[in-house]
Structure formats: structure tokens, C-alpha cells
Scaffold this active site. Structure first.
Site, PDB file in Angstrom:
ATOM      1  N   GLU A  34       0.856  -1.202   0.000  1.00 32.41           N
ATOM      2  CA  GLU A  34       0.000   0.000   0.000  1.00 32.41           C
ATOM      3  C   GLU A  34       0.885   1.242   0.000  1.00 32.41           C
ATOM      4  OE1 GLU A  34      -3.437   1.045  -0.160  1.00 32.41           O
ATOM      5  OE2 GLU A  34      -2.284   2.902  -0.174  1.00 32.41           O
ATOM      6  N   THR A  42      -9.246   4.167  -0.175  1.00 26.76           N
ATOM      7  CA  THR A  42     -10.111   5.338  -0.297  1.00 26.76           C
ATOM      8  C   THR A  42     -11.179   5.276   0.787  1.00 26.76           C
ATOM      9  OG1 THR A  42      -9.802   5.309  -2.691  1.00 26.76           O
ATOM     10  CG2 THR A  42     -11.721   6.504  -1.877  1.00 26.76           C
ATOM     11  N   GLY A 145      -7.819   0.478  -6.899  1.00 26.50           N
ATOM     12  CA  GLY A 145      -8.930   1.401  -6.665  1.00 26.50           C
ATOM     13  C   GLY A 145      -9.171   2.437  -7.737  1.00 26.50           C
ATOM     14  N   LEU A 187     -24.449  14.482  -3.164  1.00 28.99           N
ATOM     15  CA  LEU A 187     -25.597  14.596  -2.255  1.00 28.99           C
ATOM     16  C   LEU A 187     -25.195  14.330  -0.807  1.00 28.99           C
ATOM     17  CD1 LEU A 187     -28.283  13.021  -4.596  1.00 28.99           C
ATOM     18  CD2 LEU A 187     -27.708  15.435  -4.261  1.00 28.99           C
ATOM     19  N   MET A 319     -18.753   1.109  -8.064  1.00 29.57           N
ATOM     20  CA  MET A 319     -17.585   1.458  -7.244  1.00 29.57           C
ATOM     21  C   MET A 319     -18.022   1.542  -5.795  1.00 29.57           C
ATOM     22  SD  MET A 319     -15.493   4.147  -9.543  1.00 29.57           S
ATOM     23  CE  MET A 319     -14.460   3.623 -10.893  1.00 29.57           C
ATOM     24  N   LEU A 320     -18.130   0.383  -5.156  1.00 29.04           N
ATOM     25  CA  LEU A 320     -18.598   0.310  -3.774  1.00 29.04           C
ATOM     26  C   LEU A 320     -17.655  -0.565  -2.960  1.00 29.04           C
ATOM     27  CD1 LEU A 320     -22.407  -0.188  -4.501  1.00 29.04           C
ATOM     28  CD2 LEU A 320     -21.297   1.907  -3.692  1.00 29.04           C
ATOM     29  N   HIS A 445     -42.182  -5.608  16.762  1.00 27.87           N
ATOM     30  CA  HIS A 445     -42.967  -4.367  16.828  1.00 27.87           C
ATOM     31  C   HIS A 445     -42.531  -3.576  18.051  1.00 27.87           C
ATOM     32  CE1 HIS A 445     -46.315  -1.622  16.553  1.00 27.87           C
ATOM     33  NE2 HIS A 445     -46.518  -1.780  17.856  1.00 27.87           N
TER      34      HIS A 445
HETATM   35  P1  FAD Z   1      -9.401   1.754  -2.857  1.00 28.67           P
HETATM   36  O1  FAD Z   1     -10.181   1.821  -1.618  1.00 28.67           O
HETATM   37  O2  FAD Z   1      -9.306   2.970  -3.704  1.00 28.67           O
HETATM   38  O3  FAD Z   1      -7.957   1.248  -2.441  1.00 28.67           O
HETATM   39  C1  FAD Z   1      -6.913   1.157  -3.352  1.00 28.67           C
HETATM   40  C2  FAD Z   1      -5.625   1.424  -2.620  1.00 28.67           C
HETATM   41  O4  FAD Z   1      -4.556   1.096  -3.478  1.00 28.67           O
HETATM   42  C3  FAD Z   1      -5.426   2.889  -2.239  1.00 28.67           C
HETATM   43  O5  FAD Z   1      -5.238   3.016  -0.858  1.00 28.67           O
HETATM   44  C4  FAD Z   1      -4.197   3.316  -3.012  1.00 28.67           C
HETATM   45  O6  FAD Z   1      -3.356   4.176  -2.248  1.00 28.67           O
HETATM   46  C5  FAD Z   1      -3.492   1.993  -3.244  1.00 28.67           C
HETATM   47  N1  FAD Z   1      -2.639   1.979  -4.432  1.00 28.67           N
HETATM   48  C6  FAD Z   1      -2.915   2.461  -5.675  1.00 28.67           C
HETATM   49  N2  FAD Z   1      -1.899   2.215  -6.511  1.00 28.67           N
HETATM   50  C7  FAD Z   1      -0.957   1.572  -5.790  1.00 28.67           C
HETATM   51  C8  FAD Z   1       0.322   1.029  -6.101  1.00 28.67           C
HETATM   52  N3  FAD Z   1       0.819   1.091  -7.345  1.00 28.67           N
HETATM   53  N4  FAD Z   1       1.024   0.433  -5.106  1.00 28.67           N
HETATM   54  C9  FAD Z   1       0.520   0.345  -3.843  1.00 28.67           C
HETATM   55  N5  FAD Z   1      -0.687   0.826  -3.514  1.00 28.67           N
HETATM   56  C10 FAD Z   1      -1.415   1.413  -4.466  1.00 28.67           C
HETATM   57  N6  FAD Z   1     -18.449   2.927  -0.954  1.00 28.67           N
HETATM   58  C11 FAD Z   1     -19.369   2.309  -0.189  1.00 28.67           C
HETATM   59  O7  FAD Z   1     -19.608   1.124  -0.380  1.00 28.67           O
HETATM   60  N7  FAD Z   1     -20.018   2.962   0.811  1.00 28.67           N
HETATM   61  C12 FAD Z   1     -19.796   4.269   1.067  1.00 28.67           C
HETATM   62  O8  FAD Z   1     -20.391   4.843   1.989  1.00 28.67           O
HETATM   63  C13 FAD Z   1     -18.842   4.959   0.272  1.00 28.67           C
HETATM   64  N8  FAD Z   1     -18.573   6.255   0.504  1.00 28.67           N
HETATM   65  C14 FAD Z   1     -17.627   6.887  -0.252  1.00 28.67           C
HETATM   66  C15 FAD Z   1     -17.390   8.232  -0.021  1.00 28.67           C
HETATM   67  C16 FAD Z   1     -16.439   8.899  -0.770  1.00 28.67           C
HETATM   68  C17 FAD Z   1     -16.170  10.360  -0.482  1.00 28.67           C
HETATM   69  C18 FAD Z   1     -15.706   8.199  -1.774  1.00 28.67           C
HETATM   70  C19 FAD Z   1     -14.644   8.905  -2.563  1.00 28.67           C
HETATM   71  C20 FAD Z   1     -15.947   6.869  -2.018  1.00 28.67           C
HETATM   72  C21 FAD Z   1     -16.919   6.197  -1.274  1.00 28.67           C
HETATM   73  N9  FAD Z   1     -17.216   4.856  -1.496  1.00 28.67           N
HETATM   74  C22 FAD Z   1     -18.180   4.227  -0.744  1.00 28.67           C
HETATM   75  C23 FAD Z   1     -16.524   4.081  -2.544  1.00 28.67           C
HETATM   76  C24 FAD Z   1     -15.426   3.216  -1.913  1.00 28.67           C
HETATM   77  O9  FAD Z   1     -14.543   4.035  -1.203  1.00 28.67           O
HETATM   78  C25 FAD Z   1     -14.691   2.445  -2.984  1.00 28.67           C
HETATM   79  O10 FAD Z   1     -15.605   1.742  -3.783  1.00 28.67           O
HETATM   80  C26 FAD Z   1     -13.724   1.446  -2.362  1.00 28.67           C
HETATM   81  O11 FAD Z   1     -12.800   2.098  -1.538  1.00 28.67           O
HETATM   82  C27 FAD Z   1     -12.991   0.651  -3.443  1.00 28.67           C
HETATM   83  O12 FAD Z   1     -12.102  -0.230  -2.839  1.00 28.67           O
HETATM   84  P2  FAD Z   1     -10.765  -0.715  -3.593  1.00 28.67           P
HETATM   85  O13 FAD Z   1     -10.078  -1.606  -2.620  1.00 28.67           O
HETATM   86  O14 FAD Z   1     -11.108  -1.229  -4.926  1.00 28.67           O
HETATM   87  O15 FAD Z   1      -9.926   0.604  -3.834  1.00 28.67           O
HETATM   88  P1  NAD Z   2     -21.774   9.408  -9.322  1.00 33.06           P
HETATM   89  O1  NAD Z   2     -21.574   8.603 -10.541  1.00 33.06           O
HETATM   90  O2  NAD Z   2     -22.508   8.848  -8.184  1.00 33.06           O
HETATM   91  O3  NAD Z   2     -22.542  10.765  -9.704  1.00 33.06           O
HETATM   92  C1  NAD Z   2     -22.036  11.634 -10.657  1.00 33.06           C
HETATM   93  C2  NAD Z   2     -23.149  12.580 -11.078  1.00 33.06           C
HETATM   94  O4  NAD Z   2     -22.565  13.618 -11.831  1.00 33.06           O
HETATM   95  C3  NAD Z   2     -24.224  11.957 -11.931  1.00 33.06           C
HETATM   96  O5  NAD Z   2     -25.480  12.340 -11.475  1.00 33.06           O
HETATM   97  C4  NAD Z   2     -23.932  12.491 -13.327  1.00 33.06           C
HETATM   98  O6  NAD Z   2     -25.084  12.592 -14.140  1.00 33.06           O
HETATM   99  C5  NAD Z   2     -23.371  13.862 -12.982  1.00 33.06           C
HETATM  100  N1  NAD Z   2     -22.495  14.446 -13.984  1.00 33.06           N
HETATM  101  C6  NAD Z   2     -21.546  13.840 -14.724  1.00 33.06           C
HETATM  102  N2  NAD Z   2     -20.914  14.743 -15.494  1.00 33.06           N
HETATM  103  C7  NAD Z   2     -21.470  15.942 -15.222  1.00 33.06           C
HETATM  104  C8  NAD Z   2     -21.241  17.264 -15.684  1.00 33.06           C
HETATM  105  N3  NAD Z   2     -20.306  17.517 -16.583  1.00 33.06           N
HETATM  106  N4  NAD Z   2     -21.985  18.256 -15.179  1.00 33.06           N
HETATM  107  C9  NAD Z   2     -22.952  18.016 -14.246  1.00 33.06           C
HETATM  108  N5  NAD Z   2     -23.208  16.771 -13.773  1.00 33.06           N
HETATM  109  C10 NAD Z   2     -22.471  15.756 -14.253  1.00 33.06           C
HETATM  110  O7  NAD Z   2     -20.311   9.901  -8.926  1.00 33.06           O
HETATM  111  P2  NAD Z   2     -19.742  10.519  -7.569  1.00 33.06           P
HETATM  112  O8  NAD Z   2     -20.816  11.165  -6.800  1.00 33.06           O
HETATM  113  O9  NAD Z   2     -18.550  11.306  -7.978  1.00 33.06           O
HETATM  114  O10 NAD Z   2     -19.262   9.248  -6.782  1.00 33.06           O
HETATM  115  C11 NAD Z   2     -18.319   8.337  -7.381  1.00 33.06           C
HETATM  116  C12 NAD Z   2     -18.586   6.943  -6.909  1.00 33.06           C
HETATM  117  O11 NAD Z   2     -18.160   6.786  -5.557  1.00 33.06           O
HETATM  118  C13 NAD Z   2     -20.065   6.588  -6.881  1.00 33.06           C
HETATM  119  O12 NAD Z   2     -20.527   6.167  -8.130  1.00 33.06           O
HETATM  120  C14 NAD Z   2     -20.102   5.491  -5.897  1.00 33.06           C
HETATM  121  O13 NAD Z   2     -19.796   4.292  -6.552  1.00 33.06           O
HETATM  122  C15 NAD Z   2     -18.983   5.842  -4.913  1.00 33.06           C
HETATM  123  N6  NAD Z   2     -19.568   6.409  -3.674  1.00 33.06           N
HETATM  124  C16 NAD Z   2     -20.432   5.657  -2.956  1.00 33.06           C
HETATM  125  C17 NAD Z   2     -20.999   6.166  -1.811  1.00 33.06           C
HETATM  126  C18 NAD Z   2     -21.949   5.305  -1.024  1.00 33.06           C
HETATM  127  O14 NAD Z   2     -21.961   4.108  -1.254  1.00 33.06           O
HETATM  128  N7  NAD Z   2     -22.715   5.853  -0.105  1.00 33.06           N
HETATM  129  C19 NAD Z   2     -20.704   7.442  -1.399  1.00 33.06           C
HETATM  130  C20 NAD Z   2     -19.832   8.202  -2.156  1.00 33.06           C
HETATM  131  C21 NAD Z   2     -19.255   7.656  -3.295  1.00 33.06           C
END
Ligand code: FAD
Ligand code: NAD
Length: 466
Positions: A34, A42, A145, A187, A319-320, A445
Site C-alpha cells: 500500500e 479510499t 482502486g 448529495l 464502485m462500492l 414491533h
Molecule cells: P481503494 O479503496 O481505492 O484502495 C486502493 C488502494 O490502493 C489505495 O489506498 C491506493 O493508495 C493503493 N494503491 C494504488 N496504486 C498503488 C500502487 N501502485 N502500489 C501500492 N498501492 C497502491 N463505498 C461504499 O460502499 N459505501 C460508502 O459509503 C462509500 N462512501 C464513499 C465516499 C467517498 C467520499 C468516496 C470517494 C468513495 C466512497 N465509497 C463508498 C466508494 C469506496 O470508497 C470504494 O468503492 C472502495 O474504496 C474501493 O475499494 P478498492 O479496494 O477497490 O480501492
Molecule cells: P456518481 O456517478 O454517483 O454521480 C455523478 C453525477 O454527476 C451523476 O449524477 C452524473 O449525471 C453527474 N455528472 C456527470 N458529469 C457531469 C457534468 N459535466 N456536469 C454536471 N453533472 C455531471 O459519482 P460521484 O458522486 O462522484 O461518486 C463516485 C462513486 O463513488 C459513486 O458512483 C459510488 O460508486 C462511490 N460512492 C459511494 C458512496 C456510497 O456508497 N454511499 C458514497 C460516495 C461515493
């Protein structure tokens, strides 16, 4: 001499670290690389966890201001933003350290640094001081990621023009924020700052928010968020964002070409995320990518190279975090000779706003497109006694079942604890349950879960409380 492992995972996010633990549980000598300096990816560092912490804290702040209406008199309520941010950071540190402990407990070797391919079986790890370590592996799993996407010509400075990363650590409550993109991040983070006092304007390209979500839920969701004073500008295209270093001007045009400028302190660009393959040196091993630059895999997560696999945000699919975790487990089990598998029809999605929004399986729109005949069961939280008792009764549960067999095909919820309630439907769907199976299951309930039972009863037009 390079240390040899049976499996090396690149990336320590929910996909990577879970995969490494499962590989080790199955007896393989495993390492996890990592680059971030802390585990959890992330999700734990700049995603799920800090955002949920701020969603909770901002909600508490918002609620406490309202308590006097309910007979609880409190003194003047004041926001201490640095302390709130500290509380969020503490949650992150505890959890990331927890993952480090779990790797140790499972005897996974943790390398801090960036991993890149030297060959099909060799990885070079460079740490933050450029110290190099070489490892060899029979199997390599890429779990690197994703990264935020910006708009053409728009650069994140994470102060005025921010991605989610900057939006999670603003030092002051902005007076006005423009959120570009009405999806998950826009949102959730828009709700956080709105509750803390910011005037939030969501500019969305489409004619609805949360694309892909059941339309009826999406419409109700926007209606509720509007009541919370979040402003929406649908079918608006962002043409330019001018960063004036202390504020920004967002220039937009609507579908008729009418132009409108937004003057604001902060712009959150949340228009999606892209797969992260930077620094992996993929060319060295000729890994195939798809049109969206995601790593191509087969159903067993294998790339076009026999010993190299990929999981999580870097491959196709939602992307979850939980999707990445399940893929991590499945690939580990496949590598160990078992039959790992992910059911993509039952991956829930939750938006952690107030109220929460949760969905699983097919939407009405998808069923129509697939020409599948379905029945609908709906139940409003207004008729749920627990929701009424605590005055948290916005939203409804919607269950979609096959017209002939009654098998549950999808469920879409907006309302209190929707993110928890969806798990029951997930289990039901995994067992191939009918809506009648849910309807005939005894629910305690008074609980919110009774709304799920009533929605299931309503599929057969026999809800009791509506
Ligand atoms: P990541 O979590 O992105 O992990 C990848 C890791 O690899 C990183 O730490 C990075 O530093 C490391 N890495 C990259 N390249 C290298 C390399 N060459 N060598 C070593 N390490 C490297 N998902 C949900 O299900 N619920 C949520 O509530 C939710 N909320 C979110 C809120 C935000 C603001 C964001 C941005 C995302 C959210 N997500 C949520 C999405 C979720 O974070 C991702 O889907 C998830 O983290 C993906 O897991 P991953 O292991 O594939 O990648
Ligand atoms: P998103 O795909 O959820 O939403 C992007 C939005 O931007 C869409 O409504 C799309 O129509 C709009 N859009 C795209 N291009 C645009 C433009 N040029 N102008 C105006 N609107 C535009 O993407 P996100 O909110 O950036 O989140 C990224 C991903 O991270 C999500 O898809 C989700 O997989 C993950 N995430 C998950 C959670 C959760 O599980 N609670 C929370 C945060 C993020």
C-alpha cells in the site's frame, strides 16, 4: 534476493486488504503493498468512513437545534468545526490502525510503498524515501482502486475547487457551495455542508439526480432534499469554472442555452471516479484495459495474464466498498482452488443522507426494459408506528416481485435506517425468496422493519396498516 510469496496484493483498500486476509486464512504466504502510508484505501481514509462520520456529526448538530420543538430545551448551540474534524480523523485513525492489526494477526506481510510490475511474477516496491524492495509472487492481485474525475480544464486545488477529499476537510464552513454532479458524493457531502450552514447548489447534467436509481425513489429523494433547502439546477451544463483563489465562478448553461453564473466560495466536483492504474507499469505485463480504462477480467477476476488478477474499483461494476470486499474474498478462494463467486444481482447501494436511500436488484425502469412482468408493493413510513413515534416518517419501501412466481426482483427504500433495512431483502433475494416469504416472516414491533413486511404484504394487496 527478492522475498518470495505465493500471493501479493497491490493496494490495501477494502478490496485488497480483505483479499490478503482471506488468502492468508486459506494458507497462502501473502503480502499486501500500500502506497498511502495507511491501510483501508479510499474507503477508510478519504471515502466511506470520514464521510459517514461527518454525515453523522452534521446531522447531530442539525437535530440538536430542533430539540426545543420536542420539549428538550438546550442552551445556544455552536459549531466547533476543528473539533468536529478531529472527531472524524479519530474514527479514521482507529479503523486504519485496526486493519494494520488484522494484517499482522493473519500473518500478512505489509509493505509500505508503491508497487509496480517488473515482470509477470516480480514487483518492485518504492517507499516514500525511494528505497527499493523486490518481491516475487506466484499470483498477483491488482486492487489499486479509483481516483476522482474532474471536468476538462478544471484542476482540483482542494481548497476552492475540491474533490470529495477536499470537501472532507474544509477549514471553514463555506457561505455558498456549488456541487457539480447530483450523485452519491455530491448529495452526501452537499448534505453535510448544508446542515452546517452552507447554501448548497447542485448542478446536474441530467434531468434527474442519482442516475440508475429507481425513478420514483429518485424523485422523492430530490423533493425531500429540496425541503432541506438544497437547491437543484437540473439539465445544466458546466461550461467553465474560474478559480479566483478565494472564490470561484461556475458558468453554466441550461438545455435552452440560457447561461447562468454561480459565484461561490467552494466548488465540489463530483462527477464520478476513474480506475487507478497509475504507477503500476502495466505495459510491462501487457494487461488489457477496456474502453473506460478499467482492467479487463473474466468472471474469476483473472486478467489476460494467467497469474494476474484484478478486483474492486479498478475493474468494471459499481464502485462500492462491499463489492470490492466480496470480489477480494471470491478471488482469494478461486486462487486457493475453491469456487469464489459474487452475485452482482444482490449488491445493495446506500446513500447515507437523511433520510437514507437504499436499493438492491432491479429498478422498475430496468424490469420494463427487460420486458419482465412485475408486481409492486409499497408502504409509507407515515404508517409505520416506530417512525411516527420518533417523528422520522419521511419516505417509503417499494418491493418489486415477479408477476407469476412472486420472486423478489428488487427493492428500493427511502426512509429511516433504509441502509440497514435493505440487508433483510438482500438475504431474502440470495435465498430466492418470494414477497410472501418476507410477508409471512414475523417482524418485531415497533420497528422500522415492519415497513418492509407491510410492503411485502402490499405486493399481494393485503397490507394491514394502509
Ligand atoms: P481503494 O479503496 O481505492 O484502495 C486502493 C488502494 O490502493 C489505495 O489506498 C491506493 O493508495 C493503493 N494503491 C494504488 N496504486 C498503488 C500502487 N501502485 N502500489 C501500492 N498501492 C497502491 N463505498 C461504499 O460502499 N459505501 C460508502 O459509503 C462509500 N462512501 C464513499 C465516499 C467517498 C467520499 C468516496 C470517494 C468513495 C466512497 N465509497 C463508498 C466508494 C469506496 O470508497 C470504494 O468503492 C472502495 O474504496 C474501493 O475499494 P478498492 O479496494 O477497490 O480501492
Ligand atoms: P456518481 O456517478 O454517483 O454521480 C455523478 C453525477 O454527476 C451523476 O449524477 C452524473 O449525471 C453527474 N455528472 C456527470 N458529469 C457531469 C457534468 N459535466 N456536469 C454536471 N453533472 C455531471 O459519482 P460521484 O458522486 O462522484 O461518486 C463516485 C462513486 O463513488 C459513486 O458512483 C459510488 O460508486 C462511490 N460512492 C459511494 C458512496 C456510497 O456508497 N454511499 C458514497 C460516495 C461515493
Amino acid at each position: 534476493m527478492a522475498e518470495k510469496f505465493q500471493a501479493v496484493v497491490i493496494g490495501g483498500g477494502p478490496g485488497g486488504y480483505v483479499c490478503a486476509i482471506r488468502l492468508a486464512q486459506l494458507g497462502l504466504k501473502t503480502a499486501c503493498i500500500e502506497s498511502r502510508g495507511s491501510l483501508g484505501g479510499t474507503c477508510l481514509n478519504i471515502g466511506c468512513i470520514p464521510s459517514k462520520s461527518l454525515l453523522n456529526l452534521s446531522e447531530e448538530f442539525h437535530k440538536v437545534k430542533d430539540l426545543s420543538n420536542k420539549g428538550i430545551e438546550v442552551g445556544q448551540v455552536k459549531l466547533n468545526l476543528p473539533k468536529m474534524m478531529k472527531s472524524k480523523d479519530k474514527a479514521v485513525t482507529v479503523l486504519t490502525k485496526g486493519v494494520e492489526f488484522l494484517l499482522k494477526k493473519n500473518k500478512v506481510t505489509y509493505f509500505k510503498g508503491t508497487g509496480s510490475f517488473k515482470s509477470k511474477n516480480e514487483i518492485l516496491i518504492k517507499d516514500s524515501e525511494n528505497k527499493e524492495t523486490h518481491v516475487e509472487a506466484d499470483k498477483i492481485i491488482i486492487a489499486t482502486g479509483s481516483l476522482p474525475v474532474s471536468l476538462p480544464g478544471v484542476k482540483f486545488d482542494e481548497k476552492v475547487i475540491v474533490s470529495s477529499t477536499g470537501a472532507l476537510k474544509l477549514e471553514q464552513v463555506p457561505k455558498k457551495m456549488v456541487v457539480v454532479g447530483g450523485g452519491y458524493i455530491g448529495l452526501e457531502m452537499g448534505s453535510v455542508w448544508s446542515r452546517l450552514g452552507t447554501e448548497v447548489h447542485v448542478v446536474e447534467y441530467l434531468d434527474h439526480i442519482t442516475p440508475g436509481m429507481d425513478k420514483e425513489i429518485s424523485t422523492e429523494f430530490m423533493k425531500i432534499l429540496k425541503k432541506q433547502k438544497i437547491n437543484f439546477h437540473l439539465q445544466h451544463k458546466v461550461e467553465q469554472i474560474k478559480n479566483n483563489s478565494i472564490n470561484a465562478i461556475v458558468s453554466t448553461s441550461d438545455k435552452e442555452g440560457k447561461k447562468k453564473d454561480f459565484d461561490c466560495d467552494v466548488v465540489l466536483v463530483s462527477v464520478g471516479r476513474k480506475p487507478n492504474t497509475i504507477g503500476l507499469n502495466l505495459d510491462k505485463v501487457n494487461i488489457d484495459l477496456d474502453k473506460k480504462n478499467r482492467i479487463k477480467t473474466d468472471k474469476n477476476f483473472k486478467t489476460n495474464q494467467d497469474n494476474i488478477y484484478a478486483i474492486g474499483d479498478v475493474i468494471a461494476g459499481p464502485m462500492l466498498a462491499h463489492k470490492a470486499e466480496d470480489e477480494g474474498i471470491a478471488v482469494a478462494e478461486n486462487i486457493a482452488g475453491q469456487s469464489g463467486h459474487v452475485n452482482y444481482d444482490t449488491i445493495p447501494g446506500v446513500i447515507y443522507t437523511t433520510p437514507e436511500v437504499a436499493s438492491i436488484g432491479k429498478t422498475e425502469e430496468q424490469l420494463k426494459e427487460l420486458n419482465i412482468k412485475y408486481k409492486i408493493g409499497k408502504f409509507s413510513f407515515m404508517a409505520n408506528s416506530r417512525a411516527k413515534a420518533i417523528d422520522d416518517a419521511e419516505g417509503f419501501v417499494k418491493i418489486l416481485a415477479d408477476e407469476k412466481t412472486d420472486k423478489v426482483l428488487g427493492a428500493h427504500l427511502i426512509g429511516p435506517h433504509a441502509g440497514e433495512l435493505i440487508a433483510e431483502i438482500g438475504v431474502a433475494m440470495e435465498f430466492g425468496a418470494s414477497s410472501e416469504d418476507i410477508a409471512r416472516t414475523c417482524h418485531a414491533h415497533p420497528t422500522f422493519s415492519e415497513a418492509v413486511k407491510e410492503a411485502a404484504l402490499s405486493v399481494d394487496k393485503r397490507a394491514i396498516h394502509s
